[in-house]
Write a protein that holds these residues in place. Structure first.
Motif, PDB file in Angstrom:
ATOM      1  N   ARG A  84       0.836  -1.205   0.000  1.00 35.37           N
ATOM      2  CA  ARG A  84       0.000   0.000   0.000  1.00 35.37           C
ATOM      3  C   ARG A  84       0.870   1.254   0.000  1.00 35.37           C
ATOM      4  NH1 ARG A  84      -2.973  -1.292   4.004  1.00 35.37           N
ATOM      5  NH2 ARG A  84      -4.700  -2.142   2.764  1.00 35.37           N
ATOM      6  N   ALA A  85       1.997   1.186   0.724  1.00 36.15           N
ATOM      7  CA  ALA A  85       2.912   2.330   0.754  1.00 36.15           C
ATOM      8  C   ALA A  85       3.769   2.398  -0.508  1.00 36.15           C
ATOM      9  CB  ALA A  85       3.813   2.228   1.986  1.00 36.15           C
ATOM     10  N   GLY A  86       3.866   1.278  -1.227  1.00 37.56           N
ATOM     11  CA  GLY A  86       4.685   1.224  -2.434  1.00 37.56           C
ATOM     12  C   GLY A  86       6.078   0.703  -2.129  1.00 37.56           C
ATOM     13  N   THR A  87       6.573  -0.172  -2.977  1.00 38.21           N
ATOM     14  CA  THR A  87       7.899  -0.740  -2.777  1.00 38.21           C
ATOM     15  C   THR A  87       8.457  -1.161  -4.132  1.00 38.21           C
ATOM     16  OG1 THR A  87       9.164  -2.415  -1.560  1.00 38.21           O
ATOM     17  CG2 THR A  87       7.009  -3.082  -2.397  1.00 38.21           C
ATOM     18  N   THR A  88       9.625  -1.748  -4.149  1.00 32.83           N
ATOM     19  CA  THR A  88      10.232  -2.150  -5.410  1.00 32.83           C
ATOM     20  C   THR A  88       9.525  -3.382  -5.973  1.00 32.83           C
ATOM     21  OG1 THR A  88      11.833  -3.518  -4.217  1.00 32.83           O
ATOM     22  CG2 THR A  88      12.470  -1.258  -4.722  1.00 32.83           C
ATOM     23  N   PRO A  89       9.402  -3.493  -7.291  1.00 30.98           N
ATOM     24  CA  PRO A  89       8.805  -4.700  -7.889  1.00 30.98           C
ATOM     25  C   PRO A  89       9.590  -5.946  -7.504  1.00 30.98           C
ATOM     26  CG  PRO A  89       8.927  -2.931  -9.510  1.00 30.98           C
ATOM     27  CD  PRO A  89       9.720  -2.464  -8.316  1.00 30.98           C
ATOM     28  N   GLY A  90       8.873  -6.992  -7.094  1.00 29.92           N
ATOM     29  CA  GLY A  90       9.522  -8.242  -6.725  1.00 29.92           C
ATOM     30  C   GLY A  90      10.430  -8.113  -5.519  1.00 29.92           C
ATOM     31  N   LEU A  94       9.399  -9.242   0.535  1.00 27.60           N
ATOM     32  CA  LEU A  94       7.984  -9.570   0.375  1.00 27.60           C
ATOM     33  C   LEU A  94       7.807 -10.946  -0.268  1.00 27.60           C
ATOM     34  CD1 LEU A  94       6.296  -6.197  -0.648  1.00 27.60           C
ATOM     35  CD2 LEU A  94       6.780  -7.150   1.611  1.00 27.60           C
ATOM     36  N   VAL A  95       8.722 -11.292  -1.164  1.00 28.72           N
ATOM     37  CA  VAL A  95       8.664 -12.638  -1.761  1.00 28.72           C
ATOM     38  C   VAL A  95       8.815 -13.696  -0.666  1.00 28.72           C
ATOM     39  CG1 VAL A  95       9.834 -14.261  -3.293  1.00 28.72           C
ATOM     40  CG2 VAL A  95       9.458 -11.902  -4.039  1.00 28.72           C
ATOM     41  N   ASN A  96       9.775 -13.480   0.243  1.00 30.80           N
ATOM     42  CA  ASN A  96       9.971 -14.434   1.333  1.00 30.80           C
ATOM     43  C   ASN A  96       8.741 -14.502   2.235  1.00 30.80           C
ATOM     44  OD1 ASN A  96      12.556 -15.097   0.481  1.00 30.80           O
ATOM     45  ND2 ASN A  96      13.543 -13.537   1.770  1.00 30.80           N
ATOM     46  N   ILE A 201       4.574  -6.389  -8.928  1.00 35.07           N
ATOM     47  CA  ILE A 201       4.582  -5.009  -9.429  1.00 35.07           C
ATOM     48  C   ILE A 201       4.952  -3.997  -8.349  1.00 35.07           C
ATOM     49  CG2 ILE A 201       2.889  -5.570 -11.211  1.00 35.07           C
ATOM     50  CD1 ILE A 201       0.766  -4.139  -9.541  1.00 35.07           C
ATOM     51  N   GLY A 202       5.002  -4.407  -7.092  1.00 32.65           N
ATOM     52  CA  GLY A 202       5.434  -3.529  -6.015  1.00 32.65           C
ATOM     53  C   GLY A 202       4.366  -2.612  -5.485  1.00 32.65           C
ATOM     54  N   ARG A 203       3.118  -2.879  -5.761  1.00 32.69           N
ATOM     55  CA  ARG A 203       2.016  -2.041  -5.268  1.00 32.69           C
ATOM     56  C   ARG A 203       0.720  -2.848  -5.349  1.00 32.69           C
ATOM     57  NH1 ARG A 203      -0.792  -0.557  -9.775  1.00 32.69           N
ATOM     58  NH2 ARG A 203       0.365  -0.646 -11.762  1.00 32.69           N
ATOM     59  N   LEU A 204      -0.304  -2.312  -4.708  1.00 34.56           N
ATOM     60  CA  LEU A 204      -1.603  -2.968  -4.779  1.00 34.56           C
ATOM     61  C   LEU A 204      -2.259  -2.674  -6.107  1.00 34.56           C
ATOM     62  CD1 LEU A 204      -3.020  -2.280  -1.186  1.00 34.56           C
ATOM     63  CD2 LEU A 204      -2.057  -4.414  -2.083  1.00 34.56           C
ATOM     64  N   GLY A 205      -2.864  -3.681  -6.708  1.00 39.25           N
ATOM     65  CA  GLY A 205      -3.553  -3.512  -7.977  1.00 39.25           C
ATOM     66  C   GLY A 205      -4.256  -4.791  -8.352  1.00 39.25           C
ATOM     67  N   SER A 206      -5.152  -4.720  -9.310  1.00 41.29           N
ATOM     68  CA  SER A 206      -5.902  -5.901  -9.748  1.00 41.29           C
ATOM     69  C   SER A 206      -5.141  -6.598 -10.858  1.00 41.29           C
ATOM     70  CB  SER A 206      -7.290  -5.493 -10.249  1.00 41.29           C
ATOM     71  OG  SER A 206      -8.022  -4.880  -9.210  1.00 41.29           O
ATOM     72  N   PRO A 207      -4.843  -7.874 -10.688  1.00 37.83           N
ATOM     73  CA  PRO A 207      -4.129  -8.594 -11.754  1.00 37.83           C
ATOM     74  C   PRO A 207      -4.997  -8.723 -12.987  1.00 37.83           C
ATOM     75  CG  PRO A 207      -4.852 -10.115 -10.043  1.00 37.83           C
ATOM     76  CD  PRO A 207      -5.126  -8.730  -9.535  1.00 37.83           C
ATOM     77  N   PRO A 208      -4.460  -8.454 -14.174  1.00 32.59           N
ATOM     78  CA  PRO A 208      -5.258  -8.567 -15.398  1.00 32.59           C
ATOM     79  C   PRO A 208      -5.492 -10.018 -15.786  1.00 32.59           C
ATOM     80  CG  PRO A 208      -2.972  -8.070 -15.954  1.00 32.59           C
ATOM     81  CD  PRO A 208      -3.062  -8.040 -14.453  1.00 32.59           C
TER      82      PRO A 208
END
Length: 231
Positions: A84-90, A94-96, A201-208
């Motif tokens: 929600r705050a935004g971070t780097t893609p992948g 967060l992956v861990n 993608i590093g942010r909240l969003g709806s996957p296409p």
């Protein structure tokens, strides 16, 4: 029998009563009835012990599931807050965390399998209890019994009926817990799959389209087991 302490029903005639005599069973009549009551008492004790062990296993498994779900919720909440705050893609952190959350869902799946196995065992116990009750009723009809024999049989019958009530309650609790956990798994597998796209993608969003599974470089959800069917 008057004036005696409660004697061991299975002791030979004329033998002194043991110090650890069972107060639930006293001296009886013919050898046939004594042997029948001895076996019924042993079977009823085994049934009671089995139910107690199964109840303990259910409580322990339910507690483990609750702990796994709390840990899972904490992981997902932490991932969502970072996204929600935004971070780097992948983001590797967060992956861990996503993989750890997937591991907790797998643990819940295993726990549901344990509950299903337990439900099958408890259902078998219901059949055992029914068979035991039939044997108690048959023993009433054996010739040579005295009043004390029938009092002992009534005590065993009452305990068996209590065991059947415990079995019924445990089956209801098991089915309710299995249904709740399967609902949780069905919902959270979808949520976690969508969250993998957000981590990518590093942010909240709806996957296409179909979701994260086809996204280049997306966090790949590990294979999941099918929900275990409700007993």
């Amino acid at each position: 029998m008057a004036g005696c302490d409660q004697a061991n029903v299975f002791a030979p005639a004329g033998s002194p009563p043991p110090s650890n005599s069972n107060p639930a069973i006293t001296q009886t009549g013919t050898l046939t009835v004594r042997k029948s009551i001895e076996q019924l008492r042993s079977d009823q004790a085994a049934l009671s012990n089995g139910i107690a062990a199964q109840q303990a296993q259910f409580n322990a498994t339910r507690g483990q599931l609750a702990g796994d779900e709390r840990t899972y919720a904490g992981l997902v909440s932490g991932i969502t807050a970072r996204l929600r705050a935004g971070t780097t893609p992948g983001n590797p952190d967060l992956v861990n965390q996503w993989n750890a959350a997937q591991g907790k869902l797998d643990a819940v799946t295993i726990g549901v399998g344990t509950l299903n196995s337990l439900a099958s065992q408890v259902t078998t116990q219901a059949s055992v209890a029914g068979y035991l009750l039939e044997n108690v009723r048959a023993t009433y009809r054996i010739g040579g019994a005295v009043d004390e024999d029938h009092r002992n049989l009534r005590a065993i019958e009452a305990e068996t009926r209590r065991s059947m009530q415990q079995i019924d309650r445990l089956i209801v609790d098991l089915n309710a817990e299995i249904g709740r956990e399967n609902t949780f798994l069905g919902r959270e597998r979808g949520n976690l799959a969508a969250l993998s796209y957000n981590v990518n993608i590093g942010r909240l969003g709806s996957p296409p389209g179909a979701g994260a599974g086809g996204q280049p470089g997306a966090v790949t959800p590990q294979p999941t087991r099918r929900p275990v069917p409700l007993q």
